[in-house]
Design a protein around this motif. Structure first.
Motif, PDB file in Angstrom:
ATOM      1  N   ALA A 173       0.834  -1.208   0.000  1.00 47.37           N
ATOM      2  CA  ALA A 173       0.000   0.000   0.000  1.00 47.37           C
ATOM      3  C   ALA A 173       0.868   1.257   0.000  1.00 47.37           C
ATOM      4  CB  ALA A 173      -0.923  -0.013   1.212  1.00 47.37           C
ATOM      5  N   CYS A 174       1.915   1.264   0.816  1.00 46.08           N
ATOM      6  CA  CYS A 174       2.837   2.409   0.837  1.00 46.08           C
ATOM      7  C   CYS A 174       3.527   2.572  -0.506  1.00 46.08           C
ATOM      8  CB  CYS A 174       3.883   2.221   1.942  1.00 46.08           C
ATOM      9  SG  CYS A 174       3.244   2.367   3.625  1.00 46.08           S
ATOM     10  N   ALA A 175       3.957   1.463  -1.108  1.00 47.31           N
ATOM     11  CA  ALA A 175       4.649   1.522  -2.398  1.00 47.31           C
ATOM     12  C   ALA A 175       3.753   2.116  -3.476  1.00 47.31           C
ATOM     13  CB  ALA A 175       5.114   0.126  -2.800  1.00 47.31           C
ATOM     14  N   GLY A 176       2.477   1.711  -3.496  1.00 43.11           N
ATOM     15  CA  GLY A 176       1.556   2.249  -4.481  1.00 43.11           C
ATOM     16  C   GLY A 176       1.369   3.745  -4.347  1.00 43.11           C
ATOM     17  N   PHE A 177       1.252   4.222  -3.112  1.00 46.99           N
ATOM     18  CA  PHE A 177       1.088   5.656  -2.892  1.00 46.99           C
ATOM     19  C   PHE A 177       2.331   6.416  -3.352  1.00 46.99           C
ATOM     20  CE2 PHE A 177       1.066   9.670  -0.775  1.00 46.99           C
ATOM     21  CZ  PHE A 177      -0.273  10.026  -0.664  1.00 46.99           C
ATOM     22  N   VAL A 178       3.508   5.914  -3.000  1.00 40.58           N
ATOM     23  CA  VAL A 178       4.749   6.581  -3.392  1.00 40.58           C
ATOM     24  C   VAL A 178       4.816   6.736  -4.899  1.00 40.58           C
ATOM     25  CG1 VAL A 178       7.263   6.341  -3.451  1.00 40.58           C
ATOM     26  CG2 VAL A 178       6.028   5.820  -1.353  1.00 40.58           C
ATOM     27  N   LEU A 179       4.476   5.674  -5.606  1.00 38.22           N
ATOM     28  CA  LEU A 179       4.572   5.691  -7.065  1.00 38.22           C
ATOM     29  C   LEU A 179       3.630   6.719  -7.685  1.00 38.22           C
ATOM     30  CD1 LEU A 179       6.060   4.218  -9.353  1.00 38.22           C
ATOM     31  CD2 LEU A 179       4.133   2.637  -9.471  1.00 38.22           C
ATOM     32  N   VAL A 180       2.413   6.787  -7.181  1.00 39.74           N
ATOM     33  CA  VAL A 180       1.409   7.685  -7.748  1.00 39.74           C
ATOM     34  C   VAL A 180       1.677   9.148  -7.373  1.00 39.74           C
ATOM     35  CG1 VAL A 180      -1.051   8.289  -7.676  1.00 39.74           C
ATOM     36  CG2 VAL A 180      -0.357   5.890  -7.885  1.00 39.74           C
ATOM     37  N   SER A 181       2.255   9.368  -6.213  1.00 39.54           N
ATOM     38  CA  SER A 181       2.349  10.730  -5.669  1.00 39.54           C
ATOM     39  C   SER A 181       3.199  11.675  -6.501  1.00 39.54           C
ATOM     40  CB  SER A 181       2.907  10.680  -4.237  1.00 39.54           C
ATOM     41  OG  SER A 181       4.264  10.240  -4.247  1.00 39.54           O
ATOM     42  N   VAL A 182       4.194  11.145  -7.205  1.00 41.82           N
ATOM     43  CA  VAL A 182       5.099  12.038  -7.948  1.00 41.82           C
ATOM     44  C   VAL A 182       4.598  12.368  -9.341  1.00 41.82           C
ATOM     45  CG1 VAL A 182       7.102  11.181  -6.675  1.00 41.82           C
ATOM     46  CG2 VAL A 182       6.508  10.145  -8.871  1.00 41.82           C
ATOM     47  N   VAL A 183       3.593  11.642  -9.817  1.00 41.17           N
ATOM     48  CA  VAL A 183       3.158  11.806 -11.208  1.00 41.17           C
ATOM     49  C   VAL A 183       2.689  13.230 -11.510  1.00 41.17           C
ATOM     50  CG1 VAL A 183       1.483  11.046 -12.935  1.00 41.17           C
ATOM     51  CG2 VAL A 183       2.647   9.361 -11.488  1.00 41.17           C
ATOM     52  N   PRO A 184       1.812  13.855 -10.710  1.00 40.00           N
ATOM     53  CA  PRO A 184       1.383  15.226 -11.043  1.00 40.00           C
ATOM     54  C   PRO A 184       2.544  16.220 -11.120  1.00 40.00           C
ATOM     55  CG  PRO A 184      -0.097  14.265  -9.423  1.00 40.00           C
ATOM     56  CD  PRO A 184       1.061  13.333  -9.538  1.00 40.00           C
ATOM     57  N   TYR A 185       3.513  16.115 -10.199  1.00 38.33           N
ATOM     58  CA  TYR A 185       4.651  17.037 -10.233  1.00 38.33           C
ATOM     59  C   TYR A 185       5.486  16.820 -11.498  1.00 38.33           C
ATOM     60  CZ  TYR A 185       8.703  19.753  -8.735  1.00 38.33           C
ATOM     61  OH  TYR A 185       9.724  20.678  -8.668  1.00 38.33           O
ATOM     62  N   LEU A 186       5.682  15.562 -11.885  1.00 39.24           N
ATOM     63  CA  LEU A 186       6.437  15.288 -13.104  1.00 39.24           C
ATOM     64  C   LEU A 186       5.702  15.812 -14.336  1.00 39.24           C
ATOM     65  CD1 LEU A 186       7.616  11.628 -12.361  1.00 39.24           C
ATOM     66  CD2 LEU A 186       9.027  13.696 -12.321  1.00 39.24           C
TER      67      LEU A 186
END
Length: 403
Positions: A173-186
């Motif tokens: 669950a933590c890994a999934g959040f980490v992966l998704v969280s940077v997408v908007p900034y990128l």
């Protein structure tokens, strides 16, 4: 030096990305690593947790300034920082996946060391983005959102670790959040592209010696570093064994849930003070007084934990710690960006500053484990953490170039 104020879209996407980094760190640190240590080495759970977190922190100690320095020198059509955010996040997620399937302490060390090494790349790049793009007059409030992101990340990490339903589910669950969280900034792709002509000349000697910033030549940088180090050491010692403190000292039947509740309580007060203190320090143009009072308040929380061993006492301490650490987080970061030696080496210099975050993670287990085992237990541990916070609160006034 940036002069144009950043927009809300940048602040929000930046904050979400920072939140993801702290989910990746604090979901494991607050709950999952402790539960694994208890499962794999129940007879020496404190020592096992200290070993895993200490080795991981050693990797973090090296990784943050290294990735920061490399991002300073990166020539890419996507900018200096964005490639490191993307690559580091993907590799950090792989480290969390290793932890999810770990079956012994050795695999824990491998997975956690990879997480610490990899996630420091996006964190170093995101940290450098503030002096890259935010004007000084806006750094207190942006530093406040930076603190909010850290707090929300810690709370969300604890929540995901619990609602995952198991150790494996919590890590995934933590890994999934980490992966998704940077997408908007990128996706907004706001970054400075470094012209090849301005790229610093490369030599291993100058690269390695560049990590030493002379206290004699840059005394304010040195005092700011020491202040942050002491405050973070006190905080790291206070939270390292919180799971075990609730289980063994307070006698809480559900320490997982207890950590989650305390994280939420701490986050609620921190979210308020981190924004108020950052904006207030911008208006006053005074950073040091906020850092001093935040250290005093953090110390009070530690003294409460040392002498009031009850669930009520822990709740009160969490509230107080949120007030103190919230004020410290936003204002200290703004202060740090004002004592950087050069503009071209922001990523590296902030990486050196961030050693003051990661080194306490190395030292806290080495100091805390023998205190708990042989020198008075948890009361002595929390008194020691308070004394470190008070020392940092006092030394901030050695900084002369920033009020």
């Amino acid at each position: 030096m940036p002069t144009q104020r950043v927009r809300a879209t940048w602040v929000l996407t930046f904050s979400l990305a920072v939140t993801g980094m702290f989910v990746g760190w604090y979901g494991p640190l607050q709950i999952l690593l402790a539960k694994q240590a208890d499962a794999f080495s129940p007879g020496d759970k404190q020592g096992a947790l200290a070993l895993v977190t200490g080795v991981g922190a050693l990797f973090s100690l090296i990784a943050n300034p290294l990735w920061g320095a490399l991002s300073d020198r990166t020539i890419s059509r996507f900018g200096r920082r964005l490639p490191w955010i993307a690559a580091g996040t993907a590799t950090g997620v792989a480290g969390l996946a290793i932890l999810a399937v770990a079956r012994d302490i050795t695999m824990m060390i491998i997975g956690w060391s990879l997480v610490q090494t990899a996630l420091n790349a996006p964190f170093a790049a995101l940290t450098a983005a503030i002096p890259d793009q935010v004007p000084v007059a806006q750094r207190g409030i942006v530093g406040g959102y930076f603190g909010v992101a850290q707090t929300v990340g810690a709370a969300a990490g604890a929540s995901l670790a619990v609602v995952g339903g198991s150790i494996t589910g919590g890590y995934l669950a933590c890994a999934g959040f980490v992966l998704v969280s940077v997408v908007p900034y990128l996706l907004i792709r706001r970054d400075h592209v470094l012209p090849a002509a301005l790229r610093p000349a490369w030599s291993w000697r100058s690269f390695l010696t560049g990590f030493w910033i002379s206290p004699a030549r840059h005394p304010d940088f040195a005092w700011a570093w020491l202040t942050r180090f002491l405050m973070n050491l006190g905080n790291a010692m206070a939270v390292l064994y919180l799971f075990f403190y609730l289980k063994d000292e307070v006698g809480l039947a559900d320490p997982d849930g207890g950590v989650l509740i305390l994280t939420a309580v701490n986050a609620a007060t921190l979210l308020i003070t981190v924004l108020v203190a950052g904006a207030w320090s911008d208006r006053l143009g005074n950073r040091r007084v906020f850092v001093t009072w935040s250290g005093v308040i953090m110390a009070l929380a530690g003294f409460l934990l040392a002498g009031w061993h009850s669930w009520t006492g822990v709740i009160v301490a969490a509230l107080i710690l949120g007030v103190g650490f919230g004020a410290f987080t936003s204002v200290d970061f703004a202060l740090m960006t004002q004592v950087l030696p050069t503009d071209l080496d922001r990523g590296k210099d902030l990486g050196v500053i961030n050693i003051a975050n990661s080194m306490p993670q190395v030292l806290a287990p080495a100091i805390a484990a023998p205190i708990v085992a042989h020198a008075g237990g948890y009361p002595t541990l929390y008194v020691a953490s308070s004394l470190f916070a008070l020392a940092g609160a006092a030394l901030v006034y050695r900084i002369k170039s920033v009020r």
